[in-house]
Design a protein around this motif. Sequence first.
Motif, short mmCIF file in Angstrom:
data_model
loop_
_atom_site.label_atom_id
_atom_site.label_comp_id
_atom_site.label_asym_id
_atom_site.label_seq_id
_atom_site.Cartn_x
_atom_site.Cartn_y
_atom_site.Cartn_z
N ALA A 14 2.15 -22.70 2.23
CA ALA A 14 2.00 -21.26 2.44
C ALA A 14 2.26 -20.47 1.16
O ALA A 14 1.74 -19.37 0.99
CB ALA A 14 2.93 -20.77 3.54
N THR A 15 3.06 -21.03 0.23
CA THR A 15 3.39 -20.30 -1.00
C THR A 15 2.14 -19.96 -1.80
O THR A 15 2.04 -18.85 -2.34
CB THR A 15 4.35 -21.12 -1.87
OG1 THR A 15 3.77 -22.39 -2.18
CG2 THR A 15 5.69 -21.33 -1.19
N PHE A 16 1.20 -20.89 -1.89
CA PHE A 16 -0.01 -20.58 -2.66
C PHE A 16 -1.14 -20.08 -1.77
O PHE A 16 -2.04 -19.38 -2.24
CB PHE A 16 -0.48 -21.79 -3.48
CG PHE A 16 -0.70 -23.05 -2.71
CD1 PHE A 16 -1.89 -23.27 -2.03
CD2 PHE A 16 0.26 -24.04 -2.67
CE1 PHE A 16 -2.12 -24.44 -1.33
CE2 PHE A 16 0.05 -25.22 -1.97
CZ PHE A 16 -1.15 -25.42 -1.29
N CYS A 17 -1.11 -20.41 -0.48
CA CYS A 17 -2.14 -19.87 0.42
C CYS A 17 -2.03 -18.36 0.55
O CYS A 17 -3.04 -17.66 0.67
CB CYS A 17 -2.02 -20.53 1.80
SG CYS A 17 -2.55 -22.26 1.84
N ILE A 18 -0.80 -17.84 0.53
CA ILE A 18 -0.59 -16.39 0.61
C ILE A 18 -1.30 -15.70 -0.55
O ILE A 18 -1.91 -14.63 -0.39
CB ILE A 18 0.90 -16.06 0.61
CG1 ILE A 18 1.53 -16.48 1.94
CG2 ILE A 18 1.15 -14.57 0.36
CD1 ILE A 18 3.03 -16.33 1.99
N VAL A 19 -1.22 -16.29 -1.73
CA VAL A 19 -1.83 -15.68 -2.91
C VAL A 19 -3.35 -15.60 -2.75
O VAL A 19 -3.97 -14.60 -3.13
CB VAL A 19 -1.46 -16.47 -4.18
CG1 VAL A 19 -2.00 -15.76 -5.41
CG2 VAL A 19 0.04 -16.65 -4.27
N VAL A 20 -3.96 -16.65 -2.21
CA VAL A 20 -5.42 -16.67 -2.03
C VAL A 20 -5.85 -15.54 -1.10
O VAL A 20 -6.80 -14.80 -1.38
CB VAL A 20 -5.87 -18.04 -1.49
CG1 VAL A 20 -7.36 -18.02 -1.19
CG2 VAL A 20 -5.55 -19.13 -2.49
N VAL A 21 -5.15 -15.40 0.03
CA VAL A 21 -5.47 -14.32 0.97
C VAL A 21 -5.20 -12.97 0.33
O VAL A 21 -5.99 -12.02 0.47
CB VAL A 21 -4.68 -14.49 2.27
CG1 VAL A 21 -4.91 -13.31 3.20
CG2 VAL A 21 -5.06 -15.79 2.96
N TYR A 22 -4.09 -12.84 -0.37
CA TYR A 22 -3.74 -11.57 -1.01
C TYR A 22 -4.81 -11.15 -2.00
O TYR A 22 -5.22 -9.98 -2.02
CB TYR A 22 -2.39 -11.72 -1.72
CG TYR A 22 -2.07 -10.57 -2.64
CD1 TYR A 22 -1.54 -9.39 -2.16
CD2 TYR A 22 -2.31 -10.68 -4.02
CE1 TYR A 22 -1.26 -8.33 -3.01
CE2 TYR A 22 -2.03 -9.63 -4.87
CZ TYR A 22 -1.51 -8.46 -4.37
OH TYR A 22 -1.25 -7.42 -5.21
N ASN A 23 -5.28 -12.06 -2.84
CA ASN A 23 -6.29 -11.72 -3.84
C ASN A 23 -7.56 -11.17 -3.20
O ASN A 23 -8.18 -10.23 -3.70
CB ASN A 23 -6.62 -12.95 -4.69
CG ASN A 23 -5.58 -13.22 -5.74
OD1 ASN A 23 -4.82 -12.34 -6.13
ND2 ASN A 23 -5.51 -14.46 -6.20
N ASN A 24 -7.97 -11.78 -2.10
CA ASN A 24 -9.17 -11.30 -1.41
C ASN A 24 -8.93 -9.97 -0.72
O ASN A 24 -9.76 -9.06 -0.81
CB ASN A 24 -9.62 -12.34 -0.37
CG ASN A 24 -10.32 -13.52 -0.99
OD1 ASN A 24 -11.54 -13.53 -1.10
ND2 ASN A 24 -9.57 -14.51 -1.41
N ALA A 25 -7.79 -9.85 -0.03
CA ALA A 25 -7.52 -8.64 0.76
C ALA A 25 -7.26 -7.43 -0.13
O ALA A 25 -7.72 -6.33 0.17
CB ALA A 25 -6.34 -8.88 1.69
N VAL A 26 -6.51 -7.60 -1.22
CA VAL A 26 -6.15 -6.44 -2.04
C VAL A 26 -7.38 -5.84 -2.71
O VAL A 26 -7.48 -4.62 -2.86
CB VAL A 26 -5.08 -6.83 -3.09
CG1 VAL A 26 -5.66 -7.64 -4.23
CG2 VAL A 26 -4.38 -5.58 -3.63
N ALA A 27 -8.33 -6.69 -3.11
CA ALA A 27 -9.55 -6.17 -3.71
C ALA A 27 -10.36 -5.36 -2.69
O ALA A 27 -10.92 -4.32 -3.01
CB ALA A 27 -10.39 -7.32 -4.26
#
Length: 271
Positions: free
Chosen positions: A144-157
Amino acid sequence: MRSDKHNRAPFPLTLAATGGLLFLHLPLLLIFAYAFTTEDKSFQWPPPGFTTRWLAVTWARPDVWQALTLSLQVASIATAFALVLGTLCAAALSRARFFGQEAITLLVILPIALPGIVTGIALRSAFGMMNIPFSFWTIVLGHATFCIVVVYNNAVARFRRMSPSLVEASYDLGANGFQTFRHVILPNIGTALLAGGMLAFALSFDEVIVTTFTAGQQQTLPIWMLEELIRPHERPVTNVVAMAVVLVTLIPILGAYYLTRDGAETAGSGK
């Protein structure tokens, strides 16, 4: 209007690009070829013969199914955690302006920037300090530590591309917070979340390094493959499993690409 001749890339650049693509993808074709070889102890090129019996052998191996089941469960739950936490982080950091925002943003994306071995050692040390035994959930937390980043990058944009006036108009028309999220925000960020979830699932499914430090005695499918390569028994079985992993991870990656190809919302989402 410029002719097609002027739009073409120079021949040396085309040649270099072709060579790079072949360098990246020819080894994948070897995996498919060796999955059907008649030789069971070593790999020869060209293969001495082709057979499909290794598909049946792999299907009958219970250790393969156990590892596959564990990988699918871990990837699914880690992706679910990432969708919730990554979306909340993206919403907070894209809409608000406060002191230390850039530092928090850096902390959110840091796990995917760090080498996996550093993340793995850090998690193993933290679990040991808190006397948390290695289990299914330690693997999920590690992924989950790196999966959160993947979702965050897509969602924040996608949040940054969405006009704040849409939310304000929803409130002005009498909608509450849940109604605004369901009818305004979610339709606008839905494809970005789906793409981020697909990428997160693919990354979790084939993760090796972090899993090595957090799994204990459990074997996800990539760990099983690694141990089979170290102590080979039936080499083509490993290649059949690798072929299946390629196909399983290719589907969500292609899906994420087609969902977000018209924008830049997947920028920085690679690992």
